[in-house]
Design a protein around this motif. Sequence first.
Motif, PDB file in Angstrom:
ATOM      1  N   UNK A 104       0.832  -1.199   0.000  1.00 15.07           N
ATOM      2  CA  UNK A 104       0.000   0.000   0.000  1.00 15.07           C
ATOM      3  C   UNK A 104       0.871   1.256   0.000  1.00 15.07           C
ATOM      4  N   UNK A 105       0.310   2.393  -0.396  1.00  9.33           N
ATOM      5  CA  UNK A 105       1.080   3.642  -0.358  1.00  9.33           C
ATOM      6  C   UNK A 105       1.673   3.871   1.041  1.00  9.33           C
ATOM      7  N   UNK A 106       2.876   4.431   1.061  1.00 15.83           N
ATOM      8  CA  UNK A 106       3.586   4.711   2.309  1.00 15.83           C
ATOM      9  C   UNK A 106       4.231   6.091   2.211  1.00 15.83           C
ATOM     10  N   UNK A 107       4.814   6.520   3.284  1.00 12.30           N
ATOM     11  CA  UNK A 107       5.373   7.876   3.348  1.00 12.30           C
ATOM     12  C   UNK A 107       6.372   8.167   2.222  1.00 12.30           C
ATOM     13  N   UNK A 108       7.283   7.281   1.928  1.00 17.25           N
ATOM     14  CA  UNK A 108       8.279   7.535   0.876  1.00 17.25           C
ATOM     15  C   UNK A 108       7.781   7.140  -0.518  1.00 17.25           C
ATOM     16  N   UNK A 109       6.576   6.609  -0.599  1.00 16.42           N
ATOM     17  CA  UNK A 109       5.942   6.235  -1.871  1.00 16.42           C
ATOM     18  C   UNK A 109       4.446   6.499  -1.703  1.00 16.42           C
ATOM     19  N   UNK A 110       4.077   7.780  -1.455  1.00 21.19           N
ATOM     20  CA  UNK A 110       2.757   8.110  -0.925  1.00 21.19           C
ATOM     21  C   UNK A 110       1.560   7.897  -1.843  1.00 21.19           C
ATOM     22  N   UNK A 111       1.743   7.866  -3.131  1.00 15.45           N
ATOM     23  CA  UNK A 111       0.589   7.762  -4.023  1.00 15.45           C
ATOM     24  C   UNK A 111       0.604   6.502  -4.870  1.00 15.45           C
ATOM     25  N   UNK A 112       1.475   5.569  -4.548  1.00 13.04           N
ATOM     26  CA  UNK A 112       1.638   4.414  -5.420  1.00 13.04           C
ATOM     27  C   UNK A 112       1.258   3.113  -4.729  1.00 13.04           C
ATOM     28  N   UNK A 113       0.385   2.374  -5.360  1.00 14.27           N
ATOM     29  CA  UNK A 113       0.034   1.025  -4.957  1.00 14.27           C
ATOM     30  C   UNK A 113       0.899   0.094  -5.806  1.00 14.27           C
ATOM     31  N   UNK A 114       1.710  -0.716  -5.163  1.00  4.55           N
ATOM     32  CA  UNK A 114       2.629  -1.604  -5.880  1.00  4.55           C
ATOM     33  C   UNK A 114       2.166  -3.045  -5.734  1.00  4.55           C
ATOM     34  N   UNK A 115       2.027  -3.729  -6.874  1.00  5.21           N
ATOM     35  CA  UNK A 115       1.590  -5.121  -6.883  1.00  5.21           C
ATOM     36  C   UNK A 115       2.619  -5.939  -7.661  1.00  5.21           C
ATOM     37  N   UNK A 116       3.169  -6.958  -7.002  1.00  5.73           N
ATOM     38  CA  UNK A 116       4.168  -7.818  -7.619  1.00  5.73           C
ATOM     39  C   UNK A 116       3.621  -9.235  -7.683  1.00  5.73           C
ATOM     40  N   UNK A 117       3.713  -9.861  -8.849  1.00  9.36           N
ATOM     41  CA  UNK A 117       3.294 -11.250  -9.015  1.00  9.36           C
ATOM     42  C   UNK A 117       4.551 -12.104  -9.090  1.00  9.36           C
ATOM     43  N   UNK A 118       4.596 -13.119  -8.236  1.00 11.35           N
ATOM     44  CA  UNK A 118       5.732 -14.034  -8.199  1.00 11.35           C
ATOM     45  C   UNK A 118       5.268 -15.424  -8.588  1.00 11.35           C
ATOM     46  N   UNK A 119       6.015 -16.053  -9.464  1.00  9.44           N
ATOM     47  CA  UNK A 119       5.704 -17.414  -9.896  1.00  9.44           C
ATOM     48  C   UNK A 119       6.941 -18.254  -9.618  1.00  9.44           C
ATOM     49  N   UNK A 120       6.770 -19.269  -8.790  1.00  8.59           N
ATOM     50  CA  UNK A 120       7.913 -20.113  -8.436  1.00  8.59           C
ATOM     51  C   UNK A 120       9.015 -19.339  -7.729  1.00  8.59           C
ATOM     52  N   UNK A 121       8.646 -18.308  -6.982  1.00 12.43           N
ATOM     53  CA  UNK A 121       9.623 -17.533  -6.223  1.00 12.43           C
ATOM     54  C   UNK A 121      10.362 -16.473  -7.012  1.00 12.43           C
ATOM     55  N   UNK A 122       9.879 -16.157  -8.211  1.00  9.61           N
ATOM     56  CA  UNK A 122      10.527 -15.158  -9.070  1.00  9.61           C
ATOM     57  C   UNK A 122       9.491 -14.121  -9.508  1.00  9.61           C
ATOM     58  N   UNK A 123       9.869 -12.846  -9.495  1.00 11.27           N
ATOM     59  CA  UNK A 123       8.966 -11.777  -9.931  1.00 11.27           C
ATOM     60  C   UNK A 123       8.738 -11.914 -11.437  1.00 11.27           C
ATOM     61  N   UNK A 124       7.450 -12.039 -11.829  1.00 14.79           N
ATOM     62  CA  UNK A 124       7.113 -12.190 -13.243  1.00 14.79           C
ATOM     63  C   UNK A 124       6.262 -11.026 -13.763  1.00 14.79           C
ATOM     64  N   UNK A 125       5.668 -10.254 -12.837  1.00 16.76           N
ATOM     65  CA  UNK A 125       4.844  -9.136 -13.247  1.00 16.76           C
ATOM     66  C   UNK A 125       4.893  -8.044 -12.194  1.00 16.76           C
ATOM     67  N   UNK A 126       4.930  -6.800 -12.647  1.00 16.59           N
ATOM     68  CA  UNK A 126       4.965  -5.630 -11.769  1.00 16.59           C
ATOM     69  C   UNK A 126       3.876  -4.669 -12.212  1.00 16.59           C
ATOM     70  N   UNK A 127       3.080  -4.239 -11.259  1.00 13.80           N
ATOM     71  CA  UNK A 127       2.015  -3.276 -11.542  1.00 13.80           C
ATOM     72  C   UNK A 127       2.077  -2.193 -10.487  1.00 13.80           C
ATOM     73  N   UNK A 128       2.411  -0.982 -10.882  1.00 11.13           N
ATOM     74  CA  UNK A 128       2.459   0.160  -9.957  1.00 11.13           C
ATOM     75  C   UNK A 128       1.428   1.174 -10.431  1.00 11.13           C
ATOM     76  N   UNK A 129       0.448   1.456  -9.556  1.00  7.87           N
ATOM     77  CA  UNK A 129      -0.657   2.341  -9.916  1.00  7.87           C
ATOM     78  C   UNK A 129      -0.693   3.554  -8.997  1.00  7.87           C
ATOM     79  N   UNK A 130      -1.061   4.680  -9.553  1.00  8.88           N
ATOM     80  CA  UNK A 130      -1.278   5.872  -8.744  1.00  8.88           C
ATOM     81  C   UNK A 130      -2.571   5.671  -7.963  1.00  8.88           C
ATOM     82  N   UNK A 131      -2.496   5.870  -6.657  1.00 13.67           N
ATOM     83  CA  UNK A 131      -3.654   5.685  -5.782  1.00 13.67           C
ATOM     84  C   UNK A 131      -3.871   6.967  -5.004  1.00 13.67           C
ATOM     85  N   UNK A 132      -5.061   7.509  -5.106  1.00 17.52           N
ATOM     86  CA  UNK A 132      -5.344   8.765  -4.389  1.00 17.52           C
ATOM     87  C   UNK A 132      -6.425   8.570  -3.390  1.00 17.52           C
TER      88      UNK A 132
END
Length: 95
Positions: A67-95
């Motif tokens: 979820x958004x945090x102080x040093x990344x205040x407007x960004x929702x970060x979603x990481x998809x891991x398959x077999x322990x490896x990052x395969x997809x990254x989705x960073x969205x502006x969240x207000x």
Amino acid sequence: MHSRLTLIFALCAIVAGSAHAQDAWERGFIRKGMQEGEVLQRIGPPDHESRVSGPNADVEVKTWTYFPARRDPQTLSIFTLKGGVVVEIDRKISR
């Protein structure tokens, strides 16, 4: 003695807060192909985790949400891991 304990707790809170803030800033540097352990080391555990697996699943798929945090205040970060490896990254502006 009481003032020493108060000082120690205050210093621990400052260190923990700055570490969490640094982790949030690091979210933008996560890349496809990174191992699960490296992600955890760089940005810590997710705020929410969902797993997709079943009796016929070959590889476990996890979705980690930060979820958004102080040093990344407007960004929702979603990481998809398959077999322990990052395969997809989705960073969205969240207000």
